[in-house]
Each structure stands twice: as structure tokens, then as C-alpha cells.
Motif scaffolding. Structure first.
Motif, mmCIF file in Angstrom:
data_model
loop_
_atom_site.group_PDB
_atom_site.id
_atom_site.type_symbol
_atom_site.label_atom_id
_atom_site.label_comp_id
_atom_site.label_asym_id
_atom_site.label_seq_id
_atom_site.Cartn_x
_atom_site.Cartn_y
_atom_site.Cartn_z
ATOM 1 N N PRO A 243 13.099 -7.871 0.776
ATOM 2 C CA PRO A 243 12.420 -6.860 -0.044
ATOM 3 C C PRO A 243 12.789 -6.907 -1.523
ATOM 4 O O PRO A 243 12.127 -6.282 -2.327
ATOM 5 C CB PRO A 243 12.904 -5.537 0.582
ATOM 6 N N ARG B 176 -0.943 -6.463 -5.805
ATOM 7 C CA ARG B 176 -0.884 -5.092 -6.307
ATOM 8 C C ARG B 176 0.049 -5.052 -7.515
ATOM 9 O O ARG B 176 0.907 -5.907 -7.675
ATOM 10 C CB ARG B 176 -0.378 -4.140 -5.229
ATOM 11 N N TYR C 252 2.789 1.474 -1.066
ATOM 12 C CA TYR C 252 4.035 0.727 -1.216
ATOM 13 C C TYR C 252 4.919 1.454 -2.235
ATOM 14 O O TYR C 252 4.423 1.923 -3.263
ATOM 15 C CB TYR C 252 3.771 -0.686 -1.739
ATOM 16 N N THR C 253 6.190 1.512 -1.919
ATOM 17 C CA THR C 253 7.139 2.092 -2.862
ATOM 18 C C THR C 253 8.005 0.969 -3.423
ATOM 19 O O THR C 253 8.618 0.217 -2.665
ATOM 20 C CB THR C 253 8.037 3.132 -2.170
ATOM 21 N N VAL C 254 8.018 0.854 -4.724
ATOM 22 C CA VAL C 254 8.822 -0.179 -5.374
ATOM 23 C C VAL C 254 9.919 0.517 -6.170
ATOM 24 O O VAL C 254 9.649 1.466 -6.920
ATOM 25 C CB VAL C 254 7.964 -1.066 -6.297
ATOM 26 N N HIS D 96 1.156 -9.065 -0.895
ATOM 27 C CA HIS D 96 1.519 -8.819 0.493
ATOM 28 C C HIS D 96 0.243 -8.669 1.296
ATOM 29 O O HIS D 96 -0.669 -7.970 0.879
ATOM 30 C CB HIS D 96 2.376 -7.549 0.603
ATOM 31 N N VAL E 61 10.771 -3.716 -2.526
ATOM 32 C CA VAL E 61 9.452 -3.283 -2.076
ATOM 33 C C VAL E 61 9.560 -2.743 -0.657
ATOM 34 O O VAL E 61 10.093 -3.410 0.237
ATOM 35 C CB VAL E 61 8.443 -4.454 -2.110
ATOM 36 N N ALA E 62 9.061 -1.526 -0.446
ATOM 37 C CA ALA E 62 8.973 -0.938 0.894
ATOM 38 C C ALA E 62 7.505 -0.676 1.213
ATOM 39 O O ALA E 62 6.709 -0.387 0.314
ATOM 40 C CB ALA E 62 9.771 0.366 0.966
ATOM 41 N N ASP E 63 7.167 -0.811 2.491
ATOM 42 C CA ASP E 63 5.761 -0.681 2.869
ATOM 43 C C ASP E 63 5.366 0.795 3.065
ATOM 44 O O ASP E 63 6.146 1.706 2.784
ATOM 45 C CB ASP E 63 5.450 -1.532 4.101
ATOM 46 N N GLN E 64 4.190 0.987 3.613
ATOM 47 C CA GLN E 64 3.638 2.338 3.752
ATOM 48 C C GLN E 64 4.490 3.211 4.676
ATOM 49 O O GLN E 64 4.431 4.437 4.597
ATOM 50 C CB GLN E 64 2.194 2.264 4.289
ATOM 51 N N VAL F 204 9.929 -4.603 2.902
ATOM 52 C CA VAL F 204 8.989 -5.714 3.092
ATOM 53 C C VAL F 204 9.756 -7.026 2.993
ATOM 54 O O VAL F 204 10.382 -7.309 1.969
ATOM 55 C CB VAL F 204 7.869 -5.662 2.033
#
Ligand SMILES: [Cu+2]
Length: 324
Positions: A269, A296, A200-202, A291, A220-223, A228
Motif C-alpha cells: 500500500p 485516480r 479510496y483513502t490515501v 488500481h 492507499v486503502a480501498d473502499q 491496497v
């Protein structure tokens, strides 16, 4: 480096102006007097969290930052009393402690905040190894929680709680724990606006200035890099943010901007927080979010003020210069 949280030339000027005003205020006023501390956990906070507004509704006096919590083992007559202050690294332990009340007896009455009667934050004094756990209270006032300190080193534990019969509201006490074993202090990671955890990129948006109410926005972005939009409530919010000041581990109270189910707050997100940062300096932010059933923690180093101090010198310890 150049990834530090800066506010640009125009913003930096404002920051310096506030910083100067703050300095004067501190010189004139009694240092550490905090007439109306708004701690997360007071009933007033809970009503604030329910409103989507946030900043303007806060009861704190304008321009007067709250004193960080967690700097004392005793405050307002309450004392954090761990049973053991020396524990081994790398082994599961049962960490037990009491909060002693003004009468000297273990406190047994607490008011819930963010769905828990007490939040325990554990961190190495080099700001690594962050843990946010929820101990269990027994009838005698003893709290216990299984804990593993992964790395050796002096640690700080913070107990964030609200005594049930105290009109002054919540407070945060801090105590040192010596975790034994070979210790190599880690340098604080450089300031960056993005953090990656489990793919995840925050991303951290928003400008942070000392002495004023700040709105922090995290995305928040997912893999796959997709935003998200189905964050799950965790302790009554879509995210929990703890901020610690490098150098003394002052604990900042951070308030979520809105809560799940209020009709306004979305499940990502973006996650919004409000906090007041009491001084220029370097801070470490820890965002807990949930999530797909898992909590996390995304961590950020943030520099407040457009200081020209190099990154490796402003963490307070400059570990690389002090190795033996
Ligand atoms: Cu908690």
C-alpha cells in the motif's frame, strides 16, 4: 488548521534552521542560478528510479534546492506555443501546441520519460481541476490532445519533456490559458494528511522541509479500509506525483522511489517519492495511481514550515476576501 503538515516542536526547529540557512544562501548566491538541475526525465533520473536507494544517489548539490519548473513560457531557448490561449469552459476542445526549439522551429525529437515523450499538466490557477494527459505528436511537431476545461478561470498548462538532443536534459514550460465563462475562484482546501477519492483513502506520511531532500510516503486503502497491495503500474511506476506551489504554481519535480519489477518496490500500500521543496509555503500535491484498471488522483494541501499563518490566508489568493 491543526491538520497541517507539521513536524512537531523538535522538527520545527530543524526546519527553521534549514530555512535560515537557505535564506542566507540565496542572499549570497545568485538567485535562480541552478547549476545542475535534475529534471525528471533526464537519463540520469531513469537510472536513479531503478535503484531503490534514492536520496543519497541524487546528483543535486546538497542544500541547494532546484528552482521550480513551469514558471516560464520560455527557458533554455525552448518556448511553449499553444495555438489558442482562450478556450471555452465545459466544452470538449482539441488543445494543440508546439514546443519551439532554440532555432525557432517546432521541436520534433523527444526522449521518453515515464513512458511518454511529453506530459501535459493542466490546472486552474486556483489549483482545482487538475488533469494529467499525454498529447500525440505529429510529424510537424504539433502536439494535440482532447481536453475539457470543466470550470472557467485562468488556467496553467505545463509541458514536461526532454529534448532528444540536449545534454541539459528535461525541462518544464508553463503557459496561461484563459478559460472563459463565469468564474468563482475556490479557496484552497485545508491542509490534511488524508485524501479520499472514489472511496479510496490515501494517507500522506513523512515530514516536508524546505531546502532538503524529502521522502514522501503515501499509503492507499480501498473502499473497505483495507491496504491496497495490488496497485498497477502506471507509466512505469506505482504512482505519479505532481506538486505545485500555491501562489505562483511553481512545478516541482518528484521522483518515484523505485519502480515495478525492480525486486524491491512493492505494489502498495505504500508509494514512496523524493522531492526537494524550494521554499516554505503551501503546496498542492496530486497523486495519480492505478488500481483495477482505473487511474485516480488523490489531492493534498501541504504546508511546509511551521508557520502560524492561518490556512485561509496562505494560499496566496485568499479568495474569500476578494469577492466582488
Ligand atoms: Cu504524464
Amino acid at each position: 488548521m491543526n491538520t497541517a503538515i507539521r513536524v512537531g516542536a523538535f522538527g520545527a526547529g530543524i526546519t527553521l534552521a534549514f530555512g535560515a540557512a537557505f535564506g542566507v544562501g540565496r542572499l549570497v548566491g545568485p538567485v535562480g542560478s541552478d547549476p545542475e538541475p535534475t529534471h525528471h526525465g533526464s537519463p540520469a533520473d531513469d537510472s536513479e528510479a531503478g535503484g531503490a536507494g534514492g536520496a543519497g544517489e541524487r546528483a543535486e548539490p546538497a542544500g541547494e534546492p532546484e528552482t521550480p519548473g513551469g514558471l516560464g513560457i520560455s527557458e533554455r531557448g525552448y518556448t511553449l506555443a499553444p495555438d489558442r490561449t482562450r478556450l471555452p469552459a465545459g466544452e470538449p476542445t482539441d488543445f494543440t501546441f508546439r514546443i519551439l526549439g532554440p532555432d525557432g522551429a517546432p521541436l520534433t525529437g523527444y526522449t521518453e520519460s515515464h513512458e511518454k515523450e511529453l506530459h501535459l499538466i493542466v490546472v486552474n490557477r486556483d489549483l482545482s481541476g487538475f488533469q494529467h494527459v499525454h498529447p500525440e505528436l505529429d510529424a510537424d511537431g504539433t502536439w494535440s490532445v482532447p481536453l475539457t476545461f470543466e470550470q472557467a478561470g485562468d488556467h496553467r498548462v505545463f509541458a514536461d519533456f526532454t529534448p532528444s538532443d540536449d545534454p541539459a536534459g528535461g525541462l518544464t514550460l508553463g503557459a496561461d490559458i484563459a478559460v472563459t465563462g463565469p468564474y468563482e475562484p475556490r479557496p484552497l482546501p485545508a491542509a490534511e494528511r488524508t485524501a479520499v477519492v472514489d472511496g479510496y483513502t490515501v494517507t500522506l506520511d513523512g515530514e516536508i522541509e524546505a531546502g532538503v531532500e524529502n521522502e514522501l510516503r503515501l499509503r492507499v486503502a480501498d473502499q473497505n479500509g483495507e491496504p491496497v497491495t495490488d496497485l498497477e503500474p502506471y507509466l512505469g511506476a506505482y504512482g505519479h506525483l505532481v506538486a505545485l506551489r500555491a501562489g505562483d504554481l511553481g512545478y516541482l519535480h518528484v521522483h518515484p522511489g523505485g519502480e515495478p519489477g525492480d525486486g524491491v518496490t512493492q505494489a502498495g500500500p505504500g508509494i514512496t517519492f523524493h522531492t526537494r521543496v524550494p521554499s516554505a509555503g503551501t503546496y498542492r500535491l496530486y497523486l495519480d495511481f492505478q488500481h483495477r484498471g482505473e487511474v485516480r488522483t488523490a489531492e493534498f494541501t501541504v504546508r511546509v514550515d511551521g508557520s502560524d499563518v492561518p490556512d485561509d490566508a496562505d494560499a496566496g489568493d485568499a479568495p474569500d476576501d476578494h469577492q466582488h
